[in-house]
Motif scaffolding. Structure first.
Motif, short mmCIF file in Angstrom:
data_model
loop_
_atom_site.label_atom_id
_atom_site.label_comp_id
_atom_site.label_asym_id
_atom_site.label_seq_id
_atom_site.Cartn_x
_atom_site.Cartn_y
_atom_site.Cartn_z
N LYS A 115 -7.60 6.03 -4.79
CA LYS A 115 -6.84 5.51 -3.66
C LYS A 115 -5.41 5.17 -4.07
O LYS A 115 -4.45 5.49 -3.39
CB LYS A 115 -7.53 4.28 -3.08
N TYR A 127 -1.99 7.33 -4.73
CA TYR A 127 -1.16 7.68 -3.57
C TYR A 127 0.20 7.01 -3.67
O TYR A 127 1.25 7.64 -3.56
CB TYR A 127 -1.89 7.23 -2.30
N ASN A 150 6.51 9.78 5.45
CA ASN A 150 5.45 9.34 6.36
C ASN A 150 5.05 10.35 7.42
O ASN A 150 4.40 9.99 8.38
CB ASN A 150 5.80 7.98 6.97
N ILE A 158 1.89 13.05 3.84
CA ILE A 158 0.78 12.14 3.52
C ILE A 158 -0.40 12.96 2.99
O ILE A 158 -0.98 12.64 1.95
CB ILE A 158 0.36 11.33 4.77
N ILE A 193 0.29 5.51 10.08
CA ILE A 193 0.74 5.13 8.74
C ILE A 193 -0.17 4.06 8.14
O ILE A 193 -0.58 4.15 6.98
CB ILE A 193 2.19 4.62 8.79
N LEU A 248 -3.27 3.50 8.85
CA LEU A 248 -4.56 4.10 8.48
C LEU A 248 -4.43 4.93 7.22
O LEU A 248 -5.25 4.84 6.31
CB LEU A 248 -5.08 4.97 9.63
N SER A 249 -3.35 5.72 7.16
CA SER A 249 -3.24 6.62 6.02
C SER A 249 -2.99 5.85 4.73
O SER A 249 -3.47 6.25 3.67
CB SER A 249 -2.16 7.66 6.25
N SER A 250 -2.28 4.72 4.81
CA SER A 250 -2.05 4.00 3.56
C SER A 250 -3.35 3.38 3.05
O SER A 250 -3.43 2.94 1.92
CB SER A 250 -0.96 2.94 3.73
N HIS A 251 -4.37 3.37 3.90
CA HIS A 251 -5.68 2.92 3.41
C HIS A 251 -6.59 4.11 3.12
O HIS A 251 -7.80 3.94 2.96
CB HIS A 251 -6.35 2.00 4.44
N GLY A 252 -6.02 5.28 3.12
CA GLY A 252 -6.80 6.45 2.75
C GLY A 252 -7.49 7.14 3.91
O GLY A 252 -8.30 8.03 3.71
N TYR A 272 0.83 -1.20 0.00
CA TYR A 272 0.00 0.00 0.00
C TYR A 272 0.86 1.25 0.00
O TYR A 272 0.51 2.27 -0.56
CB TYR A 272 -0.91 0.01 1.23
N SER A 273 2.02 1.14 0.68
CA SER A 273 2.88 2.30 0.80
C SER A 273 4.28 1.81 1.13
O SER A 273 4.45 0.70 1.61
CB SER A 273 2.33 3.21 1.91
N LEU A 324 -7.58 -4.37 9.85
CA LEU A 324 -7.64 -3.25 8.93
C LEU A 324 -7.47 -3.89 7.57
O LEU A 324 -6.36 -4.19 7.14
CB LEU A 324 -6.50 -2.26 9.22
N ASN A 363 5.97 2.62 3.44
CA ASN A 363 6.12 2.51 4.88
C ASN A 363 5.38 1.32 5.47
O ASN A 363 5.28 1.19 6.67
CB ASN A 363 5.62 3.78 5.55
N GLU A 367 -8.86 -4.51 3.46
CA GLU A 367 -9.63 -4.09 2.31
C GLU A 367 -10.49 -5.26 1.83
O GLU A 367 -10.01 -6.39 1.80
CB GLU A 367 -8.65 -3.74 1.20
N PHE A 421 -2.14 12.84 -0.85
CA PHE A 421 -3.57 12.65 -1.11
C PHE A 421 -4.17 13.85 -1.85
O PHE A 421 -4.97 13.68 -2.76
CB PHE A 421 -4.34 12.37 0.18
#
Ligand code: GTP
Ligand code: MG
Lengths: 634, 81
Positions: free
Chosen positions: A109, A112, A200, A205, B32, B34-38, A59-60, A448, A62, A450, A209
């Motif tokens: 999304k 990013y 980060n 961040i 981090i 949370l933010s990587s999931h928007g 996802y990132s 957490l 980090n 998706e 976005f």
């Protein structure tokens, strides 16, 4: 000179689907995030001088999961090695470009990640995959406008369309990014943090976005419409009550079909083996070699191959659950239950795939973020009933329970099978609780996760998955199971003392195997196992199925005249052993330590021999205890 | 110690849109993740399932996200005006 490219992108964006299409390989590509957990390299089908590496999703940069770190390290470390070796042989260590795969339906999304990577000045070809789905939901992207933001190269298409794939090949071939500013050399963790830190903090961040929103607004000529079908399905399937009902009904259907649909196919395979055996016996005079073929190979290996239909069916149903997107909903529904046992709902995914084979299942735990969650999941996976146990279970269940016994619409055979799977699962969960409370003293990481959109399962994914699985099973039958059956036949057939009338004794009673089994007998006598079962227990650590082939072989040697095939074997077992012994054997196999390769992989994934040894002792103890209880109480 | 908080505050009458708030004392790696999931402070998400028996289900940037535990415990329900 060889060129190297990395395929990266958010989880479930279709990287492996594209990798397979470009290289002609057949790796698992299915509809939940976190399928790929290790790197795989292949050559482009039409351009063999181009090398492609498929990586786990992230996802990132980090991200904290092991799978995400593998990908991050690949792109950051190799970027430097390329730069450092710029004047020597560039392509031996570095890479020539990154192909960043984004899911077109999730641009607001996933851009990013694109912007995050872009800020590091990496050479990126931007690939917007799943164009077919985006178009069907009305989205239209202005590619000229996008090219203003993204100068290095863009592709838009669908992983399953040949024309689109040819076009992507072309883009990769032509890919020639203008400038690559190298990142500073990473020697240690601090160097790495120096690169990651600016990415980060809250400000950057927010800025990523903000910029991605601007970009989306600029490039979308038509916005995507909501996924109504997924929404409607989710209103039922993620509902705590209706969703759970659907799950239970689905499980019942799966286990029903497992017995019902496969029965005629099994009978077919079984009778063709019988026919072959009879043919050999009628055409050739009796000899040790013919006996070896009929009793060792056909009765032994054949008795295992008969279960191919059940294995294929189970895999087929697991693949359909995964590819439709339903598996993630199961994880969602199980989260609160699992949390009571110290595990997050995401553990469902490794545990469910453990029903196929524990090895990929333990590896898929890499996508779990918290170390103790991951370790616990790895350690309990061997308690899930893997497909190598299907032959043993089916044979014994069919021996114990008549085919036409029903409870409402459900057959007792299917229900018993379901019961054994649940027994494995419940024991696994209780073990997890103990591990989390006592050994790790930590609770489950919060969920957490998706949830992917629902999709009609792809026939190709089903076909490839089934083909891989059945050929792996048949290969195992032809190699390990075959050689072990051969050895067991030899040990059970010889020595053959001459009888008074000059012919050889047709009995396994004095064979080497019998001596071996009897030497271990005191240990297993409390469970009711005779020497035949005991002698097969040791080779069954290499492959569980050998228990079935060993019984089939020894019975075939002992009674040449009796009915052959699956039904014959069941009758023999029923006549020879008391019910309590058969139940004991069944329960033994619910818990018994898994095959050797499982423990080798467990060592690799946990980085020590400590855990595999503990698990072997624990599952061995459980198996013994439960078999003993079955023997005593039934 | 107070648990790190991730707050969702209702903004509309129908209560199906929420504004994300992340408390300052939330650890960096939670922020981090949370933010990587928007999920960033101030972003608006759609509530799909409230999450009493199941995790909380929200729609973030066009996709579904399930959150449970601490991360979702601190949802502030401000009565809509
Ligand atoms: N309709 C459609 N489906 C696609 C396309 N590309 C991939 N898929 C499907 O999307 C799902 C995810 O594909 P994968 O190839 O496993 O994705 P991945 O990026 O490798 O996923 P991870 O390994 O989990 O990170 C699968 O069900 C694919 O069949 C596409 O272009 N169109
Ligand atoms: Mg993949």
């Amino acid at each position: 000179m060889k060129k190297k490219f990395f395929l990266i992108g958010p989880p479930n964006s279709g990287k492996t689907a594209l990798f397979n299409a470009l290289t002609g390989m057949h790796f698992k590509s299915t509809n939940y995030p976190g399928v790929t957990v290790e790197q795989r390299t292949g050559k482009l089908k039409n351009y063999p001088d181009m090398e492609l590496t498929d990586l786990p999703g992230l996802y990132s940069l980090n991200g904290q999961g092991i799978d995400e770190i593998i990908t991050r390290d690949h792109i950051l470390q190799n970027q430097q090695s390329k730069w450092i070796n710029k004047n020597s042989d560039i392509s031996t260590t570095g890479y020539d470009g990154i192909i960043l795969i984004l899911d077109s339906t999730r641009l607001n999304k996933s851009l990013y990640l694109a912007l995050e990577l872009k800020s590091l000045n990496l050479p990126i070809l931007l690939a917007l995959n799943m164009h077919d789905v985006a178009t069907s939901r009305g989205q239209l992207v202005d590619l000229t406008r996008l090219a203003e933001f993204w100068k290095d190269g863009i592709w838009q298409g669908c992983a399953f369309r040949d024309d689109d794939i040819r076009e992507l090949e072309q883009r990769i071939q032509e890919f020639n990014p203008k400038r690559i500013t190298p990142l500073p050399f990473i020697k240690n963790q601090q160097d790495l943090e120096k690169i990651l830190l600016p990415l980060n903090n809250a400000d950057s961040i927010a800025e990523f976005f903000l910029n991605s929103d601007k970009m989306v607004n600029a490039i979308l000529l038509k916005k995507i419409s909501p996924d109504n079908i997924s929404q409607r399905l989710d209103s039922i399937l993620t509902h705590p009550i209706w969703g759970s009902c659907v799950l239970v009904v689905l499980l019942a259907i799966i286990f029903e079909t497992l017995f019902k649909l496969s029965a005629p196919l099994q009978d077919g395979i079984s009778s063709s083996f019988d026919w072959l055996s009879a043919l050999l016996k009628s055409h050739y005079p009796p000899s040790d070699f013919i006996n070896f073929l009929t009793e060792g190979v056909i009765a032994g290996v054949g008795s295992v191959v008969v279960f191919l239909p059940q294995i294929v069916l189970l895999f087929g149903m697991i693949i359909l659950l995964e590819d439709s997107g339903y598996l993630s909903r199961v994880a969602f529904l199980c989260d609160s239950l699992f949390k009571r046992f110290g595990l997050p709902g995401t553990a469902v995914i490794p545990l469910l795939s453990g029903h196929a084979c524990a090895i990929p299942a333990m590896m898929s735990a890499r996508s779990m973020n918290q170390h103790s969650d991951r370790l616990t999941t790895i350690l309990i996976t061997p308690l899930m009933v893997c497909s190598a146990r299907i032959p043993v279970f089916s044979l014994l269940i069919a021996t114990l329970i008549p085919r036409d016994l029903y409870w409402g619409p459900l057959s007792y055979q299917g229900l018993t099978m379901l019961g054994l799977y649940l027994l494995g699962l419940i024991t696994a969960l209780i073990t997890a609780l103990l591990l989390k409370r006592v050994a790790f003293k930590s609770s489950a990481r919060n969920l957490l996760m998706e949830l992917p959109s629902y999709r009609t399962p792809r026939l190709k994914n089903l076909w490839v998955g089934l083909k891989n699985r059945s050929s792996a099973f048949l290969k195992k039958a032809g190699t390990i199971i075959f050689s072990l059956s051969l050895v067991l036949w030899f040990l059970s057939y010889y020595p053959r003392p001459a009888l008074e009338n000059g012919s050889a004794a047709a009995s396994t009673e004095n064979s080497y195997a019998s001596k071996m089994g009897k030497s271990l007998a005191p240990l297993f006598a409390p469970l009711g196992f005779d020497w035949k079962m005991t002698a097969a227990l040791i080779p069954s650590f290499a492959a569980r199925e050998v228990m079935v082939s060993a019984l089939a072989t020894t019975f075939a040697i002992d009674d040449v005249e009796s009915e052959t095939g699956l039904t014959g074997l069941q009758t023999k077992i029923r006549e020879t052993y008391p019910l309590s012994t058969i139940w004991a054997l069944l329960l033994w196999f619910v818990f018994a330590p898994q095959c050797i390769s499982t423990f080798a992989v467990m060592r690799r994934e946990t980085n020590s021999w400590k855990w595999p040894i503990i698990v072997i002792a624990y599952t061995g103890g459980l198996a013994y205890l439960s078999a003993w209880m079955a023997k005593s109480f039934f | 110690m107070k648990a790190p908080t991730f707050q969702l505050t209702h903004v509309t009458r129908a209560c199906d849109y929420l504004v994300v708030g992340i408390s300052d004392n939330a650890p960096l790696d939670l922020k981090i993740r949370l933010s990587s999931h928007g999920l960033t402070p101030g972003s608006v998400v759609k509530l799909v399932r409230k999450g009493r028996w199941t995790p909380l289900l929200i729609e973030v940037r066009g996709g579904l996200l399930a959150i449970s535990g601490q991360e979702a415990e601190h949802i502030q329900v401000s009565s809509p005006h």
